[in-house]
Design a protein around this motif. Structure first.
Motif, short mmCIF file in Angstrom:
data_model
loop_
_atom_site.label_atom_id
_atom_site.label_comp_id
_atom_site.label_asym_id
_atom_site.label_seq_id
_atom_site.Cartn_x
_atom_site.Cartn_y
_atom_site.Cartn_z
N ILE A 1 42.51 31.49 44.59
CA ILE A 1 42.24 32.91 44.39
C ILE A 1 41.18 33.10 43.31
O ILE A 1 41.29 32.56 42.21
CB ILE A 1 43.52 33.68 44.00
CG1 ILE A 1 44.62 33.45 45.05
CG2 ILE A 1 43.21 35.15 43.82
CD1 ILE A 1 44.34 34.01 46.40
N GLY A 2 40.16 33.85 43.65
CA GLY A 2 39.09 34.12 42.71
C GLY A 2 37.94 33.14 42.80
O GLY A 2 36.83 33.44 42.38
N LYS A 3 38.19 31.97 43.35
CA LYS A 3 37.14 30.97 43.53
C LYS A 3 36.70 30.92 44.99
O LYS A 3 35.55 31.19 45.32
CB LYS A 3 37.63 29.60 43.07
CG LYS A 3 37.86 29.50 41.56
CD LYS A 3 38.25 28.09 41.15
CE LYS A 3 38.41 27.97 39.65
NZ LYS A 3 38.82 26.60 39.23
N LYS A 4 37.65 30.59 45.85
CA LYS A 4 37.32 30.45 47.27
C LYS A 4 37.91 31.55 48.13
O LYS A 4 37.51 31.72 49.28
CB LYS A 4 37.78 29.09 47.78
CG LYS A 4 37.06 27.91 47.11
CD LYS A 4 37.50 26.59 47.72
CE LYS A 4 36.75 25.42 47.09
NZ LYS A 4 37.17 24.12 47.66
N CYS A 5 38.89 32.28 47.59
CA CYS A 5 39.59 33.29 48.38
C CYS A 5 39.81 34.57 47.58
O CYS A 5 39.88 34.54 46.35
CB CYS A 5 40.97 32.77 48.85
SG CYS A 5 40.90 31.40 50.02
N GLU B 1 46.99 37.97 35.50
CA GLU B 1 47.12 37.10 34.33
C GLU B 1 46.71 35.66 34.61
O GLU B 1 46.05 35.03 33.78
CB GLU B 1 48.55 37.15 33.81
CG GLU B 1 48.94 38.51 33.23
CD GLU B 1 50.36 38.55 32.71
OE1 GLU B 1 51.12 37.56 32.92
OE2 GLU B 1 50.72 39.56 32.07
N ARG B 2 47.10 35.14 35.77
CA ARG B 2 46.84 33.72 36.04
C ARG B 2 45.52 33.47 36.74
O ARG B 2 44.92 32.40 36.59
CB ARG B 2 48.00 33.12 36.84
CG ARG B 2 49.27 33.02 35.99
CD ARG B 2 50.48 32.60 36.79
NE ARG B 2 50.33 31.31 37.44
CZ ARG B 2 51.32 30.71 38.13
NH1 ARG B 2 52.49 31.31 38.25
NH2 ARG B 2 51.12 29.55 38.72
N ARG B 3 45.04 34.47 37.50
CA ARG B 3 43.79 34.26 38.23
C ARG B 3 42.68 35.22 37.80
O ARG B 3 41.55 35.10 38.26
CB ARG B 3 44.03 34.40 39.75
CG ARG B 3 45.04 33.43 40.32
CD ARG B 3 44.79 31.98 39.96
NE ARG B 3 43.42 31.57 40.30
CZ ARG B 3 42.79 30.57 39.74
NH1 ARG B 3 43.35 29.88 38.77
NH2 ARG B 3 41.57 30.27 40.11
N LYS B 4 43.02 36.20 36.94
CA LYS B 4 42.03 37.16 36.42
C LYS B 4 41.32 37.91 37.55
O LYS B 4 40.11 38.16 37.50
CB LYS B 4 40.98 36.44 35.55
CG LYS B 4 41.56 35.52 34.49
CD LYS B 4 42.46 36.25 33.51
CE LYS B 4 42.99 35.29 32.45
NZ LYS B 4 44.03 35.91 31.58
N VAL B 5 42.08 38.29 38.57
CA VAL B 5 41.51 39.02 39.70
C VAL B 5 42.38 40.23 40.03
O VAL B 5 43.56 40.29 39.69
CB VAL B 5 41.39 38.13 40.96
CG1 VAL B 5 40.48 36.95 40.72
CG2 VAL B 5 42.76 37.67 41.44
N GLN B 6 41.76 41.20 40.71
CA GLN B 6 42.47 42.32 41.30
C GLN B 6 42.49 42.14 42.82
O GLN B 6 41.50 41.70 43.41
CB GLN B 6 41.76 43.64 40.97
CG GLN B 6 41.97 44.13 39.55
CD GLN B 6 43.31 44.84 39.40
OE1 GLN B 6 44.22 44.69 40.20
NE2 GLN B 6 43.43 45.62 38.33
N PRO B 7 43.61 42.46 43.46
CA PRO B 7 43.65 42.39 44.92
C PRO B 7 42.65 43.34 45.57
O PRO B 7 42.30 44.38 45.00
CB PRO B 7 45.09 42.81 45.26
CG PRO B 7 45.87 42.53 44.02
CD PRO B 7 44.93 42.80 42.89
N VAL B 8 42.21 42.99 46.76
CA VAL B 8 41.26 43.81 47.51
C VAL B 8 42.01 44.92 48.25
O VAL B 8 43.24 44.91 48.37
CB VAL B 8 40.45 42.96 48.51
CG1 VAL B 8 39.63 41.92 47.78
CG2 VAL B 8 41.38 42.30 49.54
#
Length: 212
Positions: free
Chosen positions: A61-65, A86-93
């Motif tokens: 998540i955040g790199k490839k997906c 917190e763990r991937r520093k991303v927001q869902p789409v």
């Protein structure tokens, strides 16, 4: 959005979310669900790969997906969103159905599920991680908070405010200008003509408070 999507959750809105992404020619890499009975099964030829905290898939998540959280329960949905933040520093789409209408003057946050024939009017504001079911109407200049669920055919009239975590059942009507507090629950088919306080449950036409 060019990256494949991993869908968190394999029940409830997961299947229609897959349909939405497929309609936009987006690749869904797979599903992650805590229910071990679902793991190694498929939904429309897309595999349930493992659990939502499986590090082997999380690291993608955040790199490839990208990620989308397809979990109906607002509290559990919030916990998965927190994990991703917190763990991937991303927001869902967002998952936005092609047959929905969203005004160019409306504002929409992250991680929302907007199903077919939903209408979102001019100047409306939708927060993050909301679920809006088929044929719901959110009229102009409304304010919808985070983690709100709006049932099929519900109507939120102009200028209304819906607080974080609120649940509106199918066919609910919120009258113009009404304010619904955080974590309120509005029973299916109710007509809400007056403000609803935080954490209240109301039902009926006109809607009345249900004592717990």
């Amino acid at each position: 959005m060019e990256k494949p999507i991993i869908i968190f959750g394999a029940k409830g809105i997961a299947h229609p979310a897959l349909e939405i992404f497929n309609s936009h020619d987006l690749v869904v890499y797979g599903f992650l669900d805590e229910d071990e009975r679902l793991q190694k099964t498929e939904i429309n030829n897309v595999a349930v790969l493992g659990g939502p905290e499986d590090e082997g898939f999380l690291k993608l998540i955040g790199k490839k997906c990208e990620a989308f959280v397809a979990i109906d329960d607002a509290r559990y949905r919030a916990s998965i969103v927190k994990l991703l933040n917190e763990r991937r520093k991303v927001q869902p789409v967002n998952a936005l159905h092609r047959l929905s209408y969203i005004s160019t003057d409306a504002a929409i946050g992250h991680g929302n599920f907007i199903n077919a024939k939903v209408t979102i009017g001019a100047g409306a504001s939708i927060g993050n991680h909301c679920i809006v079911h088929t044929n719901a109407s959110i009229e102009h200049n409304t304010r919808v908070g985070d983690f709100v669920q709006i049932g099929a055919g519900a109507v939120v009239n102009a200028g209304a405010t819906i607080g974080d975590g609120t649940f509106l059942g199918s066919g609910v009507i919120i009258v113009s200008g009404v304010s619904v507090g955080k974590n309120a629950r509005i029973g299916a088919g109710s007509v809400v003509i007056a403000d609803v306080e935080a954490n209240q449950t109301v039902f009926g036409n006109p809607a009345q408070v249900i004592e717990k």
